[in-house]
Design an enzyme around this catalytic site. Structure first.
Site, PDB file in Angstrom:
ATOM      1  CE  LYS A 243     -22.966 -18.749  52.128  1.00 47.69           C
ATOM      2  NZ  LYS A 243     -22.026 -18.754  50.993  1.00 47.69           N
TER       3      LYS A 243
ATOM      4  CG  HIS B   7     -26.573 -21.049  49.969  1.00 48.12           C
ATOM      5  ND1 HIS B   7     -25.644 -21.055  48.946  1.00 48.12           N
ATOM      6  CD2 HIS B   7     -25.851 -20.951  51.120  1.00 48.12           C
ATOM      7  CE1 HIS B   7     -24.439 -20.977  49.443  1.00 48.12           C
ATOM      8  NE2 HIS B   7     -24.518 -20.922  50.767  1.00 48.12           N
ATOM      9  CG  ASP B   8     -24.570 -17.710  48.359  1.00 51.48           C
ATOM     10  OD1 ASP B   8     -25.113 -17.131  49.308  1.00 51.48           O
ATOM     11  OD2 ASP B   8     -23.376 -18.067  48.380  1.00 51.48           O
TER      12      ASP B   8
END
Length: 304
Positions: free
Chosen positions: A124, A36-37
Site C-alpha cells: 500500500k 488494513h495496515d
C-alpha cells in the site's frame, strides 16, 4: 514525524454507532474483508494490553475466521519499509519517511493476524488501499462489490479507503469496533463521516449476524433415518418414539454396524461408538446434521 503515542480509550460499542444513511446488507457472494495496515509499526503506537487495541485485534480475528468459513476473500494491506522520497510523495510532508525499523520488524503484520495461505496481500502506497494496489481489479475479477473494512487508522486509511471504494461503486462496511485510531475523538469522526457520506457503519457482531453460516444438512433425512431404524427393528416407523432408547428396543451391535455402513454409503461418516452413546432418533439426527457429508472419492470416503 513519529506517530503519536496513543492513550487507552474505550472501544465504541453497538450502542455508540451513528445512524446510517443507507441500509446496505453484506452478502457473502459479493463481499471481501480488508484487514488494513495491521503492521507492528502502527500497532506499536497503542498501549499494549489496553483498549482499544485488545478489542481491535480480537474482533479482527473473529471477522477473519468467520469470513474464511464463508469463502469470503481476505485482503491485507501493508505499507513498505524504506520508501524513497518519490515513492512516498506528498505523504512525506505530513508523516515523514514512513515505516522504519527493518522489513522483518516494523513492516510485518502482527503475529496475531498473520495472513493465511490464499489471502491477498497488497503493498500500500497511499491512504486509500485502492490506490496503486490492484485491489479494485482483484475485487472485480471475483465479482465482489462490497468491502468490509477493519484495521487502523480509522480516520485516515480506513476512511479514505471507504470513500474511494464508494466513488468506484464498491459498497463499504466500516466495522466500528474492529478499527482504532489516535483517540476516541478521531475514531468517532471517522464513524460519523462514513455513516453519512460513503459507508455503512456496523459492528463485528452485526457483520457476523448478517452473514450466517449455512446449517449442515445431513445426507440422511429425518424420514430416512426413521425408516432405516424401523426396517432393522422390523417395526412400523410410527411406532418408534423420538427419544426412545433404541438399544433397549433391540438395536444390537450388528444392527448398529449396519446403520454405520449404510450412512457411510450416503456420504456421512458416523461411528459405532457415537451411535451407541446416545441411542435415540433425536440424538442420531443431530449427530448426522453435525457431520459434513463426505463426497464420493474424497479423503475419508469409503467404497460402497
Amino acid at each position: 514525524m513519529a506517530l503519536p503515542a496513543i492513550a487507552p480509550y474505550s472501544m465504541p460499542g453497538a450502542e455508540d454507532l451513528p445512524r446510517n444513511k443507507v441500509s446496505w446488507t453484506p452478502d457473502p457472494k459479493r463481499a471481501a474483508l480488508l484487514i488494513h495496515d495491521m503492521q507492528r509499526y502502527f500497532v506499536d503506537a497503542f498501549t499494549p494490553g489496553q483498549p482499544p487495541v485488545t478489542e481491535l485485534v480480537a474482533n479482527i480475528q473473529r471477522l477473519r475466521a468467520h469470513c474464511a468459513k464463508l469463502g469470503i476473500p481476505v485482503v491485507y494491506s501493508a505499507q513498505p519499509e524504506g520508501q524513497t522520497p518519490e515513492q512516498r510523495g506528498l505523504l512525506l510532508d505530513f508523516w515523514g519517511a514512513g515505516v522504519r525499523g527493518g522489513p522483518e520488524e516494523k513492516q510485518k503484520i502482527i503475529d496475531a493476524l498473520t495472513p493465511s495461505e490464499g489471502d491477498l496481500f497488497l503493498t500500500k502506497w497511499r491512504y486509500s488501499a485502492f490506490r496503486r494496489t490492484g485491489l479494485m481489479e482483484a475485487l472485480a475479477a471475483q465479482g465482489r462489490d462490497q468491502l468490509i473494512i477493519c484495521g487502523i487508522y480509522a480516520h485516515i486509511g480506513c476512511l479514505q479507503t471507504a470513500s474511494d471504494g464508494f466513488m468506484s461503486e464498491v459498497r463499504p462496511f466500516l466495522v466500528a469496533d474492529a478499527v482504532a485510531d489516535f483517540s476516541l475523538e478521531k475514531h468517532r469522526l471517522a464513524l460519523d463521516y462514513a455513516s453519512q457520506l460513503c459507508a455503512v457503519v456496523t459492528s463485528t457482531q452485526q457483520i457476523i449476524d448478517a452473514l450466517p453460516l449455512a446449517e449442515s444438512t445431513p445426507a440422511v433425512s429425518r424420514e430416512q433415518l426413521r425408516a432405516d431404524v424401523a426396517e432393522l427393528l422390523m417395526e412400523s416407523a410410527t411406532a418408534i418414539g423420538e427419544d426412545e432408547n433404541l438399544l433397549e428396543r433391540g438395536m444390537d451391535s450388528i444392527r448398529l454396524m449396519s446403520l454405520v455402513e449404510r450412512w457411510r454409503q450416503h456420504g456421512t461418516e458416523v461411528s459405532f461408538v457415537e451411535l451407541a452413546e446416545k441411542p435415540t432418533l433425536t440424538d442420531w439426527y443431530s449427530l448426522l446434521a453435525a457431520k459434513q457429508p463426505v463426497e464420493p472419492g474424497a479423503p475419508g470416503a469409503r467404497a460402497s
